[in-house]
Scaffold this active site. Structure first.
Site, PDB file in Angstrom:
ATOM      1  N   ASN A  27       0.867  -1.180   0.000  1.00  0.00           N
ATOM      2  CA  ASN A  27       0.000   0.000   0.000  1.00  0.00           C
ATOM      3  C   ASN A  27       0.904   1.230   0.000  1.00  0.00           C
ATOM      4  O   ASN A  27       1.474   1.575   1.024  1.00  0.00           O
ATOM      5  CB  ASN A  27      -0.900  -0.030   1.249  1.00  0.00           C
ATOM      6  CG  ASN A  27      -1.699   1.245   1.408  1.00  0.00           C
ATOM      7  OD1 ASN A  27      -1.812   2.051   0.476  1.00  0.00           O
ATOM      8  ND2 ASN A  27      -2.263   1.444   2.589  1.00  0.00           N
TER       9      ASN A  27
ATOM     10  N   GLY B 262       2.206   2.516  10.860  1.00  0.00           N
ATOM     11  CA  GLY B 262       3.189   3.582  10.759  1.00  0.00           C
ATOM     12  C   GLY B 262       3.896   3.918  12.064  1.00  0.00           C
ATOM     13  O   GLY B 262       4.623   4.904  12.140  1.00  0.00           O
TER      14      GLY B 262
ATOM     15  N   SER C 249       3.086  -1.812  10.597  1.00  0.00           N
ATOM     16  CA  SER C 249       4.530  -1.835  10.850  1.00  0.00           C
ATOM     17  C   SER C 249       5.189  -3.164  10.491  1.00  0.00           C
ATOM     18  O   SER C 249       6.131  -3.599  11.165  1.00  0.00           O
ATOM     19  CB  SER C 249       4.831  -1.456  12.312  1.00  0.00           C
ATOM     20  OG  SER C 249       4.433  -0.123  12.545  1.00  0.00           O
TER      21      SER C 249
ATOM     22  N   HIS D  78      -9.680   1.210   4.885  1.00  0.00           N
ATOM     23  CA  HIS D  78      -8.399   1.450   5.569  1.00  0.00           C
ATOM     24  C   HIS D  78      -8.638   2.472   6.680  1.00  0.00           C
ATOM     25  O   HIS D  78      -9.424   3.405   6.524  1.00  0.00           O
ATOM     26  CB  HIS D  78      -7.362   1.965   4.562  1.00  0.00           C
ATOM     27  CG  HIS D  78      -5.980   1.992   5.139  1.00  0.00           C
ATOM     28  ND1 HIS D  78      -5.573   2.970   6.022  1.00  0.00           N
ATOM     29  CD2 HIS D  78      -4.940   1.146   4.996  1.00  0.00           C
ATOM     30  CE1 HIS D  78      -4.319   2.718   6.385  1.00  0.00           C
ATOM     31  NE2 HIS D  78      -3.916   1.617   5.782  1.00  0.00           N
TER      32      HIS D  78
ATOM     33  N   LYS E 280       0.071   4.271  -0.321  1.00  0.00           N
ATOM     34  CA  LYS E 280      -0.578   5.483   0.212  1.00  0.00           C
ATOM     35  C   LYS E 280      -0.342   6.641  -0.769  1.00  0.00           C
ATOM     36  O   LYS E 280      -0.273   6.414  -1.973  1.00  0.00           O
ATOM     37  CB  LYS E 280      -0.075   5.780   1.628  1.00  0.00           C
ATOM     38  CG  LYS E 280      -0.146   4.526   2.512  1.00  0.00           C
ATOM     39  CD  LYS E 280       0.043   4.791   3.958  1.00  0.00           C
ATOM     40  CE  LYS E 280      -0.032   3.469   4.722  1.00  0.00           C
ATOM     41  NZ  LYS E 280      -0.114   3.636   6.151  1.00  0.00           N
TER      42      LYS E 280
ATOM     43  N   GLU F 184      -5.600  -4.776  10.900  1.00  0.00           N
ATOM     44  CA  GLU F 184      -4.607  -3.708  11.034  1.00  0.00           C
ATOM     45  C   GLU F 184      -4.945  -2.843  12.249  1.00  0.00           C
ATOM     46  O   GLU F 184      -5.743  -1.901  12.139  1.00  0.00           O
ATOM     47  CB  GLU F 184      -4.642  -2.800   9.797  1.00  0.00           C
ATOM     48  CG  GLU F 184      -4.221  -3.455   8.516  1.00  0.00           C
ATOM     49  CD  GLU F 184      -3.620  -2.422   7.564  1.00  0.00           C
ATOM     50  OE1 GLU F 184      -2.478  -2.635   7.141  1.00  0.00           O
ATOM     51  OE2 GLU F 184      -4.269  -1.415   7.273  1.00  0.00           O
TER      52      GLU F 184
ATOM     53  N   GLU G 106      -7.013   4.905   7.647  1.00  0.00           N
ATOM     54  CA  GLU G 106      -6.760   6.308   7.280  1.00  0.00           C
ATOM     55  C   GLU G 106      -7.959   6.899   6.554  1.00  0.00           C
ATOM     56  O   GLU G 106      -8.192   8.102   6.594  1.00  0.00           O
ATOM     57  CB  GLU G 106      -5.471   6.395   6.445  1.00  0.00           C
ATOM     58  CG  GLU G 106      -4.240   6.218   7.338  1.00  0.00           C
ATOM     59  CD  GLU G 106      -3.000   5.691   6.641  1.00  0.00           C
ATOM     60  OE1 GLU G 106      -2.951   5.697   5.389  1.00  0.00           O
ATOM     61  OE2 GLU G 106      -2.069   5.253   7.349  1.00  0.00           O
TER      62      GLU G 106
HETATM   63  P1  PGA Z   1       2.606   0.518   7.722  1.00  0.00           P
HETATM   64  O1  PGA Z   1       1.168   0.729   7.060  1.00  0.00           O
HETATM   65  O2  PGA Z   1       3.171  -0.753   7.166  1.00  0.00           O
HETATM   66  O3  PGA Z   1       3.391   1.740   7.280  1.00  0.00           O
HETATM   67  O4  PGA Z   1       2.419   0.457   9.188  1.00  0.00           O
HETATM   68  C1  PGA Z   1       0.287  -0.342   6.884  1.00  0.00           C
HETATM   69  C2  PGA Z   1      -0.974   0.138   6.258  1.00  0.00           C
HETATM   70  O5  PGA Z   1      -1.367   1.291   6.485  1.00  0.00           O
HETATM   71  O6  PGA Z   1      -1.637  -0.611   5.529  1.00  0.00           O
END
Ligand code: PGA
Length: 260
Positions: free
Chosen positions: A16, A186, A221, A99, A18, A180, A101
């Protein structure tokens, strides 16, 4: 009784990106993607302007996905939206739905359900993200499981009847579910394996009666330093990777660990 292993032995590595990347980065990334990608199902979800470009650069064994999809199944006056049928038309096989976000931007359970239905209706495999906040996790494992299973329940309401998936031969994969935890995304702090196992068991119990084929991913992460441990966990069918997917070298290490 069905075993956990309803999926073929292949594992999933979903990247992903982003809101990161440019065409030059995408070109270099595709050139560096490891050959191990052939024994692991890789799905790359770039920002929308690069979907077609990536589709042209990557072998067909590597899938391309979108990071979101319109809740409106039909074309219409929906400025700024991109329909699932359009994504399928330009070569997407998958779409991330719900997601955290996007949920933080106001996407609610009803929207996730509609998006799940729209994606599935256009033949895309939705990658449904579910996960609890830090506050919920701090109130205990039980509260986290309750919250996440409710998120799943609400989203599943948007999917067509399970029998439509189970009656095809072989049964079609209805969706991927990615656990998640919001606090792990992140942050550099992945969830503990025991907590992932407990959450996956609860999600699996919920999906098990309904579908013949299910894949459960973990995200938050994921990195070259923890993929060794995660890849050994039986109930983890793959990972959803944000930050570490932007560097081909790191993502290759993740793909390699899942392929062995
Ligand atoms: P990350 O993000 O690996 O940077 O923690 C995962 C995600 O948002 O799908």
């Amino acid at each position: 009784m069905k075993s956990h292993s309803l999926m073929p032995p292949k594992k999933w590595a979903v990247a992903n990106w982003k809101q990161f990347g440019r065409r030059e980065m995408a070109r270099a990334w595709c050139g560096q993607l490891s050959a191990a990608a052939s024994s692991c199902q890789v799905v790359v979800c770039p920002p929308l302007p690069y979907v077609s470009y990536l589709r042209g650069q990557l072998p067909l064994s590597v899938a391309v996905g979108a990071q979101d999809v319109s809740a409106a199944a039909d074309d219409g006056a929906h400025t700024g939206e991109v329909g699932a049928a359009m994504l399928a038309d330009v070569g997407c096989g998958y779409a991330i739905v719900g997601h955290s976000e996007r949920r933080a931007m106001g996407e609610d359970d009803a929207a996730c359900a509609a998006k799940l239905g729209a994606a599935a209706g256009a033949g895309l495999i939705p990658i449904l993200c579910v996960g609890e906040s830090l506050e919920t996790r701090k109130s205990g494992a039980e509260a986290a499981v309750e919250f996440v299973t409710q998120q799943l329940d609400a989203a599943l309401a948007g999917l067509p009847e399970s029998t439509e998936y189970n009656n095809t031969n072989p049964p079609r994969l209805p969706l991927l579910v990615a656990y998640e935890p919001v606090w792990a995304i992140g942050s550099g702090e992945a969830a503990k394996v025991d907590d992932i196992v407990a959450m996956h068991a609860a999600l699996y119990a919920q999906l098990y009666e309904k579908f013949d084929r299910i894949a459960l991913l973990y995200g938050g992460s994921v990195s070259p330093s923890n993929i060794g441990e995660l890849s050994q966990v039986d109930c983890v069918d793959g990972v959803l990777v944000g930050g570490a997917s932007l560097e081909a070298g790191k993502f290759n290490q993740i793909v390699t660990a899942l392929s062995s």
